[in-house]
Design an enzyme around this catalytic site. Sequence first.
Site, mmCIF file in Angstrom:
data_model
loop_
_atom_site.group_PDB
_atom_site.id
_atom_site.type_symbol
_atom_site.label_atom_id
_atom_site.label_comp_id
_atom_site.label_asym_id
_atom_site.label_seq_id
_atom_site.Cartn_x
_atom_site.Cartn_y
_atom_site.Cartn_z
ATOM 1 C CE LYS A 24 -10.124 -76.842 53.812
ATOM 2 N NZ LYS A 24 -8.923 -75.996 54.082
ATOM 3 N N PRO A 107 -5.401 -87.194 51.945
ATOM 4 C CG PRO A 107 -3.790 -85.608 51.341
ATOM 5 C CD PRO A 107 -5.025 -86.298 50.831
ATOM 6 N N GLY A 111 -4.501 -80.150 54.966
ATOM 7 C CA GLY A 111 -5.193 -78.904 54.721
ATOM 8 C C GLY A 111 -6.281 -79.016 53.675
ATOM 9 N N GLY A 113 -9.058 -80.805 54.258
ATOM 10 C CA GLY A 113 -10.327 -80.903 54.974
ATOM 11 C C GLY A 113 -10.931 -82.291 55.017
ATOM 12 C CB SER A 116 -13.750 -80.860 58.096
ATOM 13 O OG SER A 116 -12.934 -80.465 59.176
ATOM 14 C CG ASP A 149 -11.810 -76.232 57.512
ATOM 15 O OD1 ASP A 149 -12.018 -75.001 57.446
ATOM 16 O OD2 ASP A 149 -10.687 -76.736 57.373
#
Length: 293
Positions: A24, A107, A111, A113, A116, A149
Amino acid sequence: MENVVTEARAANALWKEKWPAPAKLNLMLRITGRRDDGYHLLQTVFQMLDLCDWLTFHPLEQDRVCLQEPIPGVAEADDLTVRAANLLKEISGCRQGVRIEVEKNLPMGGGLGGGSSDAATTLVVLNQLWSLGLSTEELMRLGLRLGADVPVFVFGCAAWGEGVGEELQEIVVPEQWVVVIKPNVHVDTGKIFTHEGLTRDSKAIKIADFLAGDQRNDCFEVVCKLYRSVEKAWEALSGYAEARLTGTGACVFAQFASEREARQAYAELQGDWQVYLAKGQNRSPLYQKLSHY
């Protein structure tokens, strides 16, 4: 009898499939306040990418959850997919077992996600495989227990998010080509949200304001101050298009009007950076795949 056989074959097919856990982007991130418990109040816009981890679920006769191959340095019990599966078993009373195989492409600590999304795919797919019958709303509530998330990946659509990111409203945004750079650094989200220089009183905006171009990320300046490599990645990508930070990073991204422009930037940046080429998706690749069954 024929219907029973057909349903059994369909169930077996679901077990054999590889299921996407998409990345995301936070297309915007504003911090509008702080709750008494320390959590920050946000406004953000999520969009999925067609860049994915892939999960395969293997049935076990034993009543247990395990990984095909644990991530080095992460205890199996702490892995988000294992926690998600065990949470489903706990709340449903399910006595079935599963071995989870994860093909990791996203990765870690970028950031995007990844962890999640893996957890959300586990919740959604095992809900189907184990015939638990939980609603999307129930799965989202479970997902919030695993991480802020997770609910948006269960929600499965591009979304306007408020609260701590869990109050979601479907939104339609352009599905553009995207180039993402992952600097060789792991951003400590806790350090960003506790930093004294972080803006915590941004004025709340409306969806129309975002669509009109108000797309800043309140974490950007603090992240760049603490992590010079993120700023360098942003500078490199800014040479091709407007670059932005996703979430608290470390990844930066830029959207492109055409595939050709995106591919050119991707090709030219590869020599110096860990770079990804993807396309925005307003509907999660996971639900696109599930719709075929």
